[in-house]
Design a protein around this motif. Structure first.
Motif, short mmCIF file in Angstrom:
data_model
loop_
_atom_site.label_atom_id
_atom_site.label_comp_id
_atom_site.label_asym_id
_atom_site.label_seq_id
_atom_site.Cartn_x
_atom_site.Cartn_y
_atom_site.Cartn_z
N THR A 1 -2.16 -8.51 3.49
CA THR A 1 -2.94 -8.61 4.72
C THR A 1 -3.44 -10.04 4.87
O THR A 1 -3.95 -10.62 3.90
CB THR A 1 -4.13 -7.64 4.71
OG1 THR A 1 -3.65 -6.30 4.56
CG2 THR A 1 -4.92 -7.73 6.02
N SER B 1 -3.79 -1.86 7.31
CA SER B 1 -4.05 -2.27 5.93
C SER B 1 -5.31 -1.61 5.37
O SER B 1 -5.72 -1.90 4.26
CB SER B 1 -4.17 -3.79 5.84
OG SER B 1 -5.26 -4.25 6.59
N GLU C 1 -8.70 -4.29 10.38
CA GLU C 1 -7.85 -3.90 9.24
C GLU C 1 -7.16 -2.57 9.50
O GLU C 1 -5.99 -2.39 9.14
CB GLU C 1 -8.70 -3.83 7.96
CG GLU C 1 -9.04 -5.21 7.41
CD GLU C 1 -10.11 -5.17 6.32
OE1 GLU C 1 -10.32 -6.21 5.68
OE2 GLU C 1 -10.75 -4.11 6.13
N THR D 1 -0.70 -7.93 9.23
CA THR D 1 0.34 -7.94 8.20
C THR D 1 1.56 -8.62 8.79
O THR D 1 1.62 -8.88 10.00
CB THR D 1 0.70 -6.51 7.78
OG1 THR D 1 1.22 -5.81 8.93
CG2 THR D 1 -0.50 -5.76 7.22
#
Length: 364
Positions: A353, A83, A78, A315
């Motif tokens: 995401t 994100s 992540e 993303t």
């Protein structure tokens, strides 16, 4: 237990130290499993380099977990996808990943050597993580000791060699790595080299992680593996108290056979897991690529799926860049894949995401 700095043996070890009959079955099996893994990688339906990024990140997670840093693979991915906000624990994992990458890249121009160790250590200790103020890229000039948090030199489980001897011992290790004068199998040498590095403990911080990076780099440099992508941290983390105990037994009991036996069992365990992963991912890649191509009639679909295997959390911006597909086109493709439950999103209207759980479930 001795409360004075330890004095290691120089390498190569004397012949009576190692009795290969005590771990011959495991040695044969470990070599067979690694060879099987290499053949699978050479013949995989999925281009093998695509999996390298998430597999290396998972190695970074497992290796830092041994040191007590609790971070998940999802959290690291992540942050890579921009994100999630970064923090020092995740940065430790990313530093390990970049140090591993640096080691791989530098092997093209450098032997495994002090210069390589110090370069990786600078990367490992960068960006303000724990230990970043403890002489990054330099061998220690002061005495250190190892034990439970809060221990003193009197209660330490291990006291490494005196600092003024570190250069001498590391020079001996470097010579052994590049010109071993024994008749041992390379997997046995890898076990000895890792243990010796940890015994010398040349840095003030990060020795365990650099020592674990050394394992695939060494096996690659000796052509045991075709690419430095065979990582042992997950298997070692699973039995980390045994790992530390057996390392200590090589020092204070001279029990190298026990340690090598354990190391080879870790190789077998990890190779079996890697073989299962490649077989599972092969089937998954073929299935999901065919499904995606049936839903979207475009040559760009394969580039998108390949990019998703490199970055299973992403993303629109990160995946369109990786796949070299315009963002608007990418957004349209992702919407179709999400509607068919191939990928999932967090549902946000902006900066969404996406998660490719089919792969993540196999990597975790």
């Amino acid at each position: 237990m001795a409360k004075t700095p330890f004095t290691p043996e120089n390498l190569p070890l004397t012949g009576e130290r190692i009795n290969q009959l005590m771990f011959l079955r495991e040695l044969i099996e470990a070599n067979k499993k690694i060879a099987q893994y290499q053949v699978l990688l050479q013949n995989t339906k999925l281009p093998s380099h695509l999996l390298l990024n998430p597999v290396m990140l998972n190695e970074a997670v497992q290796s830092t977990k041994i040191e007590g840093t609790q971070v998940t693979l999802d959290e690291v991915l992540e942050v890579e996808a921009h994100s999630r906000k970064n923090n020092k624990d995740i940065q430790e994992v990313l530093n390990y990943y970049h140090a591993l990458r640096d080691g791989m890249d530098n092997l093209a121009v450098l032997p495994i050597s002090t210069r390589l160790f110090k370069a990786m250590h600078v990367t490992l200790m960068s960006n303000g993580v724990r230990g970043s103020n403890r002489s990054p890229g330099e061998y220690r000039k002061i005495q250190n000791f190892i034990g439970p948090e809060g221990c003193t030199m009197e209660t330490a489980t291990y006291i490494p060699p005196q600092p003024q001897l570190v250069d001498t011992y590391m020079n001996n290790l470097e010579i052994y790595i590049n010109n071993p004068q024994d008749q041992l199998d390379e997997l046995v040498r890898a076990a000895i080299i890792h243990a010796q590095f940890e015994t010398i403990h040349p840095f003030l911080n990060g020795n365990g992680r650099i020592g674990r990076i050394l394992i695939p780099l060494y096996l690659f440099s000796k052509n045991v593996i075709d690419y430095p992508n065979f990582f042992l941290s997950e298997a070692l983390e699973r039995d980390k108290h045994k790992y530390y105990r057996f390392l200590n037994d090589t020092r204070y009991k001279g029990d190298w056979n026990q340690w090598i036996h354990f190391f080879l069992e870790a190789i077998i365990l990890q190779a079996n897991k890697n073989i299962q992963l490649i077989n599972d991912v092969n089937r998954l890649y073929e299935h999901d690529l065919n499904l995606a191509q049936s839903l979207i009639n475009s040559s760009g679909v394969k580039k998108l799926i390949d990019a998703i295997y490199q970055k299973p959390i992403f993303t629109v911006q990160t995946i369109s860049s990786a796949a070299e597909i315009p963002e608007a086109t990418c957004r349209r493709y992702l919407s179709i894949l999400e509607s068919q439950k191939i990928i999932f999103s967090d549902g946000k209207t902006r900066s969404k995401t996406y998660y490719y759980y089919n792969l993540l479930d196999k990597l975790r």
